[in-house]
Design an enzyme around this catalytic site. Structure first.
Site, PDB file in Angstrom:
ATOM      1  N   ASP A 112      -5.478  -2.740  -3.156  1.00 26.87           N
ATOM      2  CA  ASP A 112      -4.548  -2.574  -2.040  1.00 26.87           C
ATOM      3  C   ASP A 112      -3.917  -3.896  -1.617  1.00 26.87           C
ATOM      4  O   ASP A 112      -4.604  -4.900  -1.420  1.00 26.87           O
ATOM      5  CB  ASP A 112      -5.282  -1.953  -0.850  1.00 26.87           C
ATOM      6  N   SER A 127       0.838  -1.193   0.000  1.00 27.54           N
ATOM      7  CA  SER A 127       0.000   0.000   0.000  1.00 27.54           C
ATOM      8  C   SER A 127       0.881   1.253   0.000  1.00 27.54           C
ATOM      9  O   SER A 127       1.827   1.344  -0.780  1.00 27.54           O
ATOM     10  CB  SER A 127      -0.948  -0.035   1.214  1.00 27.54           C
TER      11      SER A 127
END
Length: 383
Positions: A214, A52
């Site tokens: 993500d 991320s």
């Protein structure tokens, strides 16, 4: 390998987790470590693994492994001068226009060309990454020996696998385990955009023929990429925070709002799997102590892995509530429509506050937390 690198550092890995704007905390910890490293020396972390927003920080550091202090300074400058509009559109026209377009697109026929739907449009982040990160430096640093490998983890929405895209030395082989894989790649901006695409908040990204989001989603073993890349000592900067009520004296009789529940789900995605994996690694290390040394020596898969974890000493949500007014009006109205106000017990705000004031506060917190552990960090990293 550079003559300046300590040979004991060759198996050190830096593992950076996700968390949107919370990743500013990582920069503060790194800033403290930079003070422990001699000037003009290479990075003490030849293996870099990020997920991320942590993937963006890891990649930025990978571009400057020949001079760790310079890389950290450049990274700190960006976070301390952040503006929300550099990450996602925040003017009313484009915020609500993006939402309206997503709603209308749901009525399109199946054969129509469709784009990814999301709450916010993070196209500005792609422009920022293209402008600031020179990916050519990664290969150069690998050839010079200051970088062994860099991995960026993203989650495939197509098959549910956690894919670690990595760029490293030729002797590092791809791996495949249940629901997780390591895929050798030439990393670029799209890998970072995919890894940092917070579910529902930012759009998914297409890489080859799959859509990714993500990297913290489906990441059941966040320590796995570093170990597969050859690390034996893991330095982890996490986002698991102490529980602090924003208004501890208030007795709230109301049930949690949908936004509060969504915030808890994000927290579990970004921090719970790391805690579980650390616990599992600790148990494996304890079990290995029961196996004779000569047996372990014959099996490369039976190796003790050391770890050092730095987590924040204060709650990000409580800090974010002090900077609620720094959010653009359009974003505040959007959050308010979801039940999020300055005093709300929801972590969503702390993920979206890419503002220099909030980020600087987290950098300061990370720096102070690391300085309090200076002797332990120096010992672990052999500095």
């Amino acid at each position: 390998m550079s003559s300046k690198r300590n040979k004991n550092h060759s198996q050190h890995a830096l593992v950076l987790t996700g968390g949107g704007a919370r990743a500013a905390y990582q920069v503060g910890v790194l800033s403290a470590i930079a003070k422990f490293v001699p000037r003009n020396h290479p990075s003490p972390f030849p293996i870099l693994c990020g997920t991320s927003a942590g993937a963006i920080n890891s990649t930025a550091l990978a571009c400057y492994t020949s001079c760790f202090q310079l890389g950290v300074k450049k990274l700190e400058w960006v976070w301390k001068n952040f503006n929300i509009s550099q990450v996602y559109h925040c003017d009313p026209t484009r915020v609500y226009g993006h939402i309206a377009y997503g709603m209308l697109a749901s009525f399109q026929a199946d054969y129509a060309n469709k784009s990814s739907h999301s709450l916010l449009n993070n196209a500005p982040l792609r422009h920022l990454l293209n402008r600031l990160i020179d990916f050519r430096r990664i290969d150069r640093n690998i050839l010079q020996g200051t970088l062994s490998a860099l991995s960026v983890t993203a989650s495939s929405y197509s098959n549910g696998d956690s894919i670690s895209f990595y760029q490293g030395k030729d002797n590092i082989q791809p791996w495949s385990r249940v629901k997780r894989k390591g895929e050798k790649s030439q990393l670029n901006t799209e890998h970072l955009m995919a890894s940092a695409a917070i579910p529902m908040v930012f759009p998914s990204v297409k890489i080859k023929n799959q859509y990714f989001g993500d990297g913290s989603v489906h990441q059941l073993s966040p320590l796995s990429p570093a170990i597969h890349l050859g690390a034996k000592r893991l330095f982890i900067i996490g986002v698991e925070q102490p529980k602090e009520l924003i208004h501890p004296n208030e007795n709230n009789p109301h049930p949690p709002t949908g936004a509060t529940v969504a915030g808890h789900l994000l927290d579990s995605i970004f921090s719970d799997t790391m805690s579980s994996d650390l616990e599992r690694m600790s148990r494996i290390n304890a079990t290995l102590q029961l196996i004779p040394q000569e047996v372990r020596a014959k099996n490369e898969g039976l190796q003790h892995i050391d770890s050092f974890v730095v987590n924040p000493s204060h709650n990000f949500n409580a800090i974010a509530s002090d900077y609620y007014q720094d959010l653009p009006l359009s974003i505040r109205l959007l959050l308010r429509s979801s039940g999020i106000k300055s005093e709300s017990d929801s972590s969503i705000m702390s993920y979206l506050l890419f503002d220099k004031n909030f980020c600087s506060e987290l950098i300061k917190l990370g720096f102070e937390d690391a300085m309090q552990k200076e002797s332990s960090i120096r010992a672990f990293l052999d500095l």
